[in-house]
Design an enzyme around this catalytic site. Structure first.
Site, PDB file in Angstrom:
ATOM      1  N   SER A 200       3.932   9.926  -5.054  1.00 40.62           N
ATOM      2  CA  SER A 200       3.990  11.196  -4.583  1.00 40.62           C
ATOM      3  C   SER A 200       5.307  11.910  -4.911  1.00 40.62           C
ATOM      4  O   SER A 200       5.374  13.385  -4.676  1.00 40.62           O
ATOM      5  CB  SER A 200       3.761  11.444  -3.271  1.00 40.62           C
ATOM      6  OG  SER A 200       2.229  11.139  -3.117  1.00 40.62           O
TER       7      SER A 200
ATOM      8  N   THR B  81      -7.648  -2.597   0.215  1.00 41.87           N
ATOM      9  CA  THR B  81      -6.592  -2.110  -0.516  1.00 41.87           C
ATOM     10  C   THR B  81      -6.821  -2.694  -1.779  1.00 41.87           C
ATOM     11  O   THR B  81      -6.690  -2.112  -2.865  1.00 41.87           O
ATOM     12  CB  THR B  81      -5.496  -2.976   0.409  1.00 41.87           C
ATOM     13  OG1 THR B  81      -5.269  -2.145   1.413  1.00 41.87           O
ATOM     14  CG2 THR B  81      -3.983  -2.436  -0.596  1.00 41.87           C
TER      15      THR B  81
ATOM     16  N   SER C 238      -2.930  15.707   1.504  1.00 41.84           N
ATOM     17  CA  SER C 238      -4.094  15.266   0.860  1.00 41.84           C
ATOM     18  C   SER C 238      -3.963  15.224  -0.689  1.00 41.84           C
ATOM     19  O   SER C 238      -3.263  16.165  -1.128  1.00 41.84           O
ATOM     20  CB  SER C 238      -5.481  16.073   1.151  1.00 41.84           C
ATOM     21  OG  SER C 238      -6.293  16.138   0.171  1.00 41.84           O
TER      22      SER C 238
HETATM   23  C1  REX Z   1      -2.846   5.432  -1.842  1.00 38.07           C
HETATM   24  C2  REX Z   1      -2.893   4.095  -1.452  1.00 38.07           C
HETATM   25  C3  REX Z   1      -1.670   5.869  -1.488  1.00 38.07           C
HETATM   26  C4  REX Z   1      -1.658   3.147  -1.411  1.00 38.07           C
HETATM   27  C5  REX Z   1      -1.400   7.487  -1.933  1.00 38.07           C
HETATM   28  N1  REX Z   1      -0.277   7.808  -2.564  1.00 38.07           N
HETATM   29  O1  REX Z   1      -2.341   8.268  -1.500  1.00 38.07           O
HETATM   30  C6  REX Z   1       0.159   9.035  -2.940  1.00 38.07           C
HETATM   31  C7  REX Z   1       1.429   9.165  -2.267  1.00 38.07           C
HETATM   32  C8  REX Z   1       0.338   9.214  -4.269  1.00 38.07           C
HETATM   33  O2  REX Z   1       2.627   8.589  -2.671  1.00 38.07           O
HETATM   34  N2  REX Z   1       1.621   9.344  -0.823  1.00 38.07           N
HETATM   35  C9  REX Z   1       2.440   9.098   0.017  1.00 38.07           C
HETATM   36  C10 REX Z   1      -1.946   1.412  -1.048  1.00 38.07           C
HETATM   37  C11 REX Z   1       1.946   9.202   1.499  1.00 38.07           C
HETATM   38  C12 REX Z   1       3.643   9.871   0.096  1.00 38.07           C
HETATM   39  O3  REX Z   1       3.494  11.140  -0.180  1.00 38.07           O
HETATM   40  O4  REX Z   1       4.541   9.450   0.492  1.00 38.07           O
HETATM   41  N3  REX Z   1      -2.428   1.653   0.340  1.00 38.07           N
HETATM   42  C13 REX Z   1      -0.724   0.781  -1.012  1.00 38.07           C
HETATM   43  C14 REX Z   1      -3.869   1.071   0.529  1.00 38.07           C
HETATM   44  C15 REX Z   1      -4.246   1.045   2.099  1.00 38.07           C
HETATM   45  O5  REX Z   1      -4.608   0.784  -0.330  1.00 38.07           O
HETATM   46  N4  REX Z   1      -5.497   0.547   2.193  1.00 38.07           N
HETATM   47  O6  REX Z   1       0.121   0.969   0.039  1.00 38.07           O
HETATM   48  O7  REX Z   1      -0.245   0.478  -2.222  1.00 38.07           O
END
Ligand code: REX
Length: 417
Positions: free
Chosen positions: A106, A167, A204
């Site tokens: 992100s 996951t 989101s």
């Molecule tokens: C998706 C799942 C993570 C990861 C996600 N990433 O939404 C966005 C991001 C791009 O970077 N967001 C974070 C997976 C919150 C930010 O802004 O810092 N988790 C993992 C799972 C959980 O699959 N069941 O940890 O690799």
């Protein structure tokens, strides 16, 4: 009261007044709960010196919590310092190093926000215009504005919650898939909206998928081309790229290792994937030096006109600790020593990232651990912020204080739902 204290108090009061002005002038800025808690313009005192021993301790805590390797790089008036622990490749045993590329997740959102705000300053897009003005019929509510997307206040649900509820199976199901932006928006629209437009902050990925669509609509070019011409090239970022839907990370890079949900199950090498599920919300590849250059340049005012940077820095609370805030594609963390830092965090399968800088851009930190789905490792990696900007050892795991506020609060909130 001593004169210097009176002056400081006066300056602080002026700062509050100055900070309040843009909010009342632009009520649509961030909805009813909008709150600018301090002036982002007032020159803050220089932060305490970085502590490199504390930095290494934070990295060791990260590997102790389950990351194969971790690395951090600080730039500042004192020069460049980087430290790494553990391995970047478990198969070869190659040590982690600061020259490794990785997926920044992100932190990509900050790149997308910069491009979009450049388009706003060129009057190609208006921040408070409905998204549907530019993408007719895309969203189910004409009240959702461009600013709502950038501040995570649109109420559009995050399709990744369902996608990654399990996951490893979730990841394997999408790792080679190629989605269109519209596919991703449609996944989101299958679910009920989380809030009315503008009503509340709710992180989101859908928001920044739509930001990517807006960039492509307004420019007629791919986001890859716009990142390149507006950010990567002007800043000379040699190790930063957007290669969607190619699956490889070219050049020297860290391999990423995903923790399965099942305790004790072996790590999954998640290095190669399209990241099509994230695109303009999370698919950029970079390295620590480039991330330092990027955050320093952004906060130093070299990527956006002052008015646009001010808009980006208009923050609202993003959690209940009142130490985490969100602006437009930009986070603010208030650290234990009173220093505020600005940037973004990132999570893609196999990689946790922090990329932050001081308000004047003079000091920046980029930190990465080559693992994910391991909240304790992400929280430990967040300790590099305390080391870099407060000169402090991170609090031991479980202690009260900054480091126990979950570093991946947005992920945990969603995992808990
Ligand atoms: C998706 C799942 C993570 C990861 C996600 N990433 O939404 C966005 C991001 C791009 O970077 N967001 C974070 C997976 C919150 C930010 O802004 O810092 N988790 C993992 C799972 C959980 O699959 N069941 O940890 O690799």
């Amino acid at each position: 009261m001593p004169l210097n204290r009176r002056l400081a108090l006066g300056a602080a009061l002026l700062a509050v007044v100055a900070a309040a002005a843009p909010v009342s002038a632009a009520p649509a800025a961030a909805g009813a709960a909008a709150l600018v808690t301090r002036s982002e313009k007032a020159a803050p005192p220089a932060p305490p010196a970085a502590d490199l021993q504390a930095l290494v301790q934070a990295l060791r805590n990260t590997t102790a919590a389950g990351a194969p390797g971790a690395v951090a790089r600080i730039t500042g008036p004192g020069g460049v310092r980087s430290r790494a622990v553990g391995v970047r490749d478990r198969a070869t045993g190659a040590p982690m190093d600061a020259g490794s590329r990785f997926r920044i997740g992100s932190v990509t959102k900050t790149f997308s926000a910069v491009v979009l705000l450049q388009l706003v300053s060129e009057e190609k897009i208006r921040l408070d215009a409905p998204v549907n003005r530019y993408l007719p019929g895309l969203l189910p509510d004409d009240r959702i504005t461009v600013r709502h997307l950038l501040s995570h206040r649109s109420g559009l649900p995050d399709y990744t919650d369902a996608m990654f509820a399990r996951t490893v199976p979730g990841f394997e199901a999408v790792r080679t898939k190629v989605f269109s932006y519209r596919d991703l928006v449609n996944l989101s629209l299958k679910e009920p909206r989380t809030t009315a437009p503008g009503a509340a902050y709710a992180y989101s990925n859908t928001n920044f998928v739509v930001v990517g669509m807006l960039i492509e609509k307004a420019t007629g070019h791919s986001v890859a081309k716009e990142y390149e011409r507006r950010v990567i090239k002007p800043l000379g970022l040699r190790n930063t790229s957007y290669v969607h839907p190619a699956t490889r990370i070219e050049g020297p890079h860290a391999r990423g290792y995903l923790h399965p949900d099942e305790a004790g199950a072996p790590l999954v090498d998640s290095t190669e994937q399209t990241v099509s599920w994230a695109q303009s919300a999370g698919a950029v590849i970079s390295d620590p030096a480039d991330l330092n250059t990027f955050t320093s340049a952004l906060l130093g005012g070299r990527l956006l006109p002052a008015r646009m940077l001010d808009a980006m820095l208009t923050m609202t609370p993003a959690d209940t600790t009142r130490t985490r805030f969100y602006g437009l594609g930009l986070r603010r963390y208030d650290l234990s020593c009173g220093t505020s830092v600005y940037g973004h965090t990132g999570t893609v399968q196999g990689f946790y990232t922090y990329a932050f800088a001081t308000r004047d851009g003079r000091r920046s930190l980029a930190a990465m651990a080559n693992t994910s789905n391991r909240g304790a490792a992400n929280t430990a990696l967040g300790g590099t912020l305390e080391a870099a900007f407060c000169g402090k050892l991170p609090a031991p795991a479980g202690a009260r204080g900054f480091t126990v506020a979950p570093a991946d609060a947005d992920l945990r909130e969603r995992d808990a739902r």
